[in-house]
Design a protein around this motif. Structure first.
Motif, PDB file in Angstrom:
ATOM      1  N   GLU A   1      28.832  53.785  -9.364  1.00 20.17           N
ATOM      2  CA  GLU A   1      27.795  52.585  -9.969  1.00 20.17           C
ATOM      3  C   GLU A   1      27.484  51.771 -10.769  1.00 20.17           C
ATOM      4  OE1 GLU A   1      23.747  52.642  -7.693  1.00 20.17           O
ATOM      5  OE2 GLU A   1      23.204  52.653 -10.077  1.00 20.17           O
TER       6      GLU A   1
ATOM      7  N   THR B   1      24.983  47.358  -8.549  1.00 17.40           N
ATOM      8  CA  THR B   1      23.420  47.364  -8.569  1.00 17.40           C
ATOM      9  C   THR B   1      22.468  45.812  -8.533  1.00 17.40           C
ATOM     10  OG1 THR B   1      22.453  47.699 -11.478  1.00 17.40           O
ATOM     11  CG2 THR B   1      22.673  49.767  -9.335  1.00 17.40           C
ATOM     12  N   TYR B   2      21.494  45.582  -8.193  1.00 18.30           N
ATOM     13  CA  TYR B   2      20.611  43.989  -8.201  1.00 18.30           C
ATOM     14  C   TYR B   2      19.589  45.034  -8.603  1.00 18.30           C
ATOM     15  CZ  TYR B   2      19.228  40.013  -7.258  1.00 18.30           C
ATOM     16  OH  TYR B   2      18.219  38.437  -7.381  1.00 18.30           O
TER      17      TYR B   2
ATOM     18  N   LEU C   1      25.435  47.038   0.152  1.00 13.59           N
ATOM     19  CA  LEU C   1      24.376  47.897   0.338  1.00 13.59           C
ATOM     20  C   LEU C   1      23.164  47.034   0.603  1.00 13.59           C
ATOM     21  CD1 LEU C   1      24.602  51.469   0.466  1.00 13.59           C
ATOM     22  CD2 LEU C   1      23.623  51.386  -2.233  1.00 13.59           C
ATOM     23  N   ALA C   2      22.282  47.589   1.640  1.00 18.08           N
ATOM     24  CA  ALA C   2      21.054  47.160   1.837  1.00 18.08           C
ATOM     25  C   ALA C   2      20.030  47.749   1.374  1.00 18.08           C
ATOM     26  CB  ALA C   2      20.934  46.969   3.516  1.00 18.08           C
TER      27      ALA C   2
ATOM     28  N   GLY D   1      14.116  47.529  -2.324  1.00 14.71           N
ATOM     29  CA  GLY D   1      14.375  47.445  -3.704  1.00 14.71           C
ATOM     30  C   GLY D   1      12.791  47.744  -3.867  1.00 14.71           C
ATOM     31  N   ASP D   2      12.308  48.437  -5.369  1.00 13.48           N
ATOM     32  CA  ASP D   2      10.785  49.203  -5.785  1.00 13.48           C
ATOM     33  C   ASP D   2       9.957  47.684  -6.130  1.00 13.48           C
ATOM     34  OD1 ASP D   2      11.036  51.621  -5.389  1.00 13.48           O
ATOM     35  OD2 ASP D   2      12.460  52.260  -6.781  1.00 13.48           O
TER      36      ASP D   2
ATOM     37  N   ALA E   1      20.147  53.578   1.399  1.00 19.66           N
ATOM     38  CA  ALA E   1      20.571  54.760   0.987  1.00 19.66           C
ATOM     39  C   ALA E   1      19.766  56.064   1.526  1.00 19.66           C
ATOM     40  CB  ALA E   1      18.884  53.734  -0.009  1.00 19.66           C
ATOM     41  N   GLY E   2      19.768  56.810   1.083  1.00 19.39           N
ATOM     42  CA  GLY E   2      19.001  58.528   1.528  1.00 19.39           C
ATOM     43  C   GLY E   2      18.085  59.226   0.367  1.00 19.39           C
ATOM     44  N   TYR E   3      17.465  60.211   1.161  1.00 15.85           N
ATOM     45  CA  TYR E   3      16.532  60.619  -0.218  1.00 15.85           C
ATOM     46  C   TYR E   3      16.394  62.327   0.184  1.00 15.85           C
ATOM     47  CZ  TYR E   3      14.980  55.683  -1.021  1.00 15.85           C
ATOM     48  OH  TYR E   3      15.649  54.523  -1.565  1.00 15.85           O
TER      49      TYR E   3
ATOM     50  N   PHE F   1       9.729  58.541  -2.498  1.00 16.83           N
ATOM     51  CA  PHE F   1       8.365  59.183  -2.847  1.00 16.83           C
ATOM     52  C   PHE F   1       7.081  58.137  -1.719  1.00 16.83           C
ATOM     53  CE2 PHE F   1       7.100  54.958  -5.036  1.00 16.83           C
ATOM     54  CZ  PHE F   1       7.942  54.720  -5.352  1.00 16.83           C
ATOM     55  N   GLU F   2       7.494  56.868  -1.143  1.00 16.79           N
ATOM     56  CA  GLU F   2       5.910  56.410  -0.423  1.00 16.79           C
ATOM     57  C   GLU F   2       6.121  57.063   0.659  1.00 16.79           C
ATOM     58  OE1 GLU F   2       6.799  52.161  -0.098  1.00 16.79           O
ATOM     59  OE2 GLU F   2       6.443  52.569  -2.179  1.00 16.79           O
TER      60      GLU F   2
ATOM     61  N   ASP G   1      10.761  60.172   7.381  1.00 20.95           N
ATOM     62  CA  ASP G   1      11.334  59.158   5.853  1.00 20.95           C
ATOM     63  C   ASP G   1      13.212  59.193   7.121  1.00 20.95           C
ATOM     64  OD1 ASP G   1      12.322  57.915   4.130  1.00 20.95           O
ATOM     65  OD2 ASP G   1      12.718  59.415   2.685  1.00 20.95           O
TER      66      ASP G   1
ATOM     67  N   TYR H   1      12.559  57.037   9.749  1.00 22.45           N
ATOM     68  CA  TYR H   1      13.065  55.760   9.229  1.00 22.45           C
ATOM     69  C   TYR H   1      14.522  55.499   9.234  1.00 22.45           C
ATOM     70  CZ  TYR H   1       8.302  54.719   9.515  1.00 22.45           C
ATOM     71  OH  TYR H   1       6.336  54.267   9.655  1.00 22.45           O
TER      72      TYR H   1
ATOM     73  N   THR I   1      23.391  58.591  -1.176  1.00 23.19           N
ATOM     74  CA  THR I   1      22.097  59.310  -1.591  1.00 23.19           C
ATOM     75  C   THR I   1      21.545  58.790  -2.915  1.00 23.19           C
ATOM     76  OG1 THR I   1      22.940  60.978  -3.243  1.00 23.19           O
ATOM     77  CG2 THR I   1      21.926  61.286  -0.084  1.00 23.19           C
ATOM     78  N   GLN I   2      20.169  59.465  -3.263  1.00 23.24           N
ATOM     79  CA  GLN I   2      19.737  59.175  -4.300  1.00 23.24           C
ATOM     80  C   GLN I   2      20.345  60.194  -5.037  1.00 23.24           C
ATOM     81  OE1 GLN I   2      17.975  57.938  -7.025  1.00 23.24           O
ATOM     82  NE2 GLN I   2      16.254  57.485  -6.166  1.00 23.24           N
TER      83      GLN I   2
END
Ligand code: FAD
Length: 316
Positions: free
Chosen positions: A18, A49-50, A121-122, A125-126, A176-178, A183-184, A191, A194, A208-209
């Motif tokens: 990336e 990345t965006y 990659l959908a 965003g933070d 994305a997967g964690y 964290f939320e 998680d 979802y 993954t993260q």
């Protein structure tokens, strides 16, 4: 070609990475300088990345503060087109919910389709730095699953503004997967619930993260399978490279170092010590992931190819 097709055709673990769009004012050459050293490892796709706009407050003459949006990095569409044109690899633009109305998202996707870009990659965003929690655009999406639904609808020919069906797009959608939980999220179970929602909506693979403890990835894959998530799960890893990173990475990415790594990090006195350890750790992580037959190892370069090249030379 779609990421999922690359994965299907692969006879062994693939290499991908990336990059970040360069800071405003830098040329496209700065992107090529980050990509060139890694092309020998034959990446089948390169992610871009965006970065959404940031807001600053400027004091006006009357003493009131004016909120101003600034973009530090350009968008991904042009960069992806340039990468595909120069290297003949697939580019995977990251598309985020933050800052986008649904109509702007649709327009961005139409541009991507015109350019022959097959992958997205959908992501959600933070939150922007000035807001404590993520706030969607008033006509936009609150979660990645809604963005995935919009892309999946376009893949069926259902565009937003038109009553009639149009030419369907054909995007391969990643999500994305964690492994260490977003964290939320209330806990890993919600998680994963979802995450399954994103796959059911049309995500065909997961990236993954970053993580430093492979066991967390292996446990995550097992938990995903138990939750009925059966798409490929690409591990994302990043070599730690400076003393600053030691506290920055856990803070920014909400991840832990395994004890064996933290013990070694405590011994590091200089950036060079950390960089050397980061490469050694990255090699060990990659060897173990490859031995486990993961579909692809995705490296977060943050536009620094040196350490990733050192790792990839030992693995691919
Ligand atoms: P979501 O899937 O929407 O999840 C966000 C949170 O909401 C999670 O806690 C989840 O459990 C919960 N949730 C999900 N769906 C629902 C629902 N329907 N109802 C209630 N809760 C829900 N950020 C960028 O700005 N640009 C990038 O280019 C970028 N690239 C990334 C690439 C990867 C591989 C990864 C792992 C992250 C990337 N990020 C990027 C960061 C990402 O945008 C943030 O981590 C963000 O906070 C969450 O994004 P998401 O797509 O996982 O969101």
């Amino acid at each position: 070609m779609k990421v999922t097709e690359h994965l299907k055709q692969a006879k062994e673990t693939l290499f991908s990475f990336e990059i970040l769009p360069p800071l405003k004012g830098k040329s496209i050459q700065s992107i090529y300088d980050g990509i060139d050293p890694l092309m020998e490892f034959k990446p089948r796709f390169v992610n871009v990345t965006y970065h959404r706009e940031e807001f600053i407050y400027k004091e006006r003459e009357n003493g009131l503060l004016e909120k101003i949006a600034i973009r530090k990095r350009p968008g991904t569409v042009g960069i992806c087109a340039a990468i595909m044109n120069k290297y003949h690899v697939d580019a995977v633009p990251h598309l985020i919910c933050g800052g986008f109305s649904k109509e702007e998202t649709e327009n961005a996707l139409i541009d991507l389709q015109f350019l022959g870009i097959d992958n997205v990659l959908a992501l959600r965003g933070d939150s922007v730095k000035t807001e404590a929690t993520f706030k969607p655009h008033q006509d936009g999406h609150s979660h990645a699953v809604e963005l995935i639904q919009q892309i999946a609808e376009m893949n069926k020919g259902n565009y937003m503004m038109d009553d009639i069906k149009l030419e369907p797009t054909s995007f391969c959608i990643g999500a994305a997967g964690y492994p260490e939980k977003h964290f939320e999220a209330m806990n890993l179970s919600t998680d994963l619930l979802y995450l399954k929602g994103k796959v059911d909506a049309g995500a065909e693979y997961i990236v993954t993260q970053l993580f430093f403890d492979n066991q967390k990835y292996f446990d995550f894959v097992e938990a995903c399978r138990a939750a009925g998530i059966n798409v490929p799960i690409i591990p994302g890893i990043k070599p730690i490279k400076s003393l600053n990173h030691i506290s920055f990475l856990p803070k920014f990415f909400k991840i832990d170092y395994p004890e064996a790594l933290s013990k070694e990090l405590l011994k590091c006195k200089t950036n060079a010590d950390v960089e050397k350890l980061g490469i050694e750790w990255g090699i060990q992580q990659s060897k173990e992931l490859k031995a486990a037959n993961v579909p692809c190892i995705h490296y977060y370069t943050m536009s620094n190819s040196k350490e990733v090249k050192a790792i990839a030379s030992e693995i691919f």
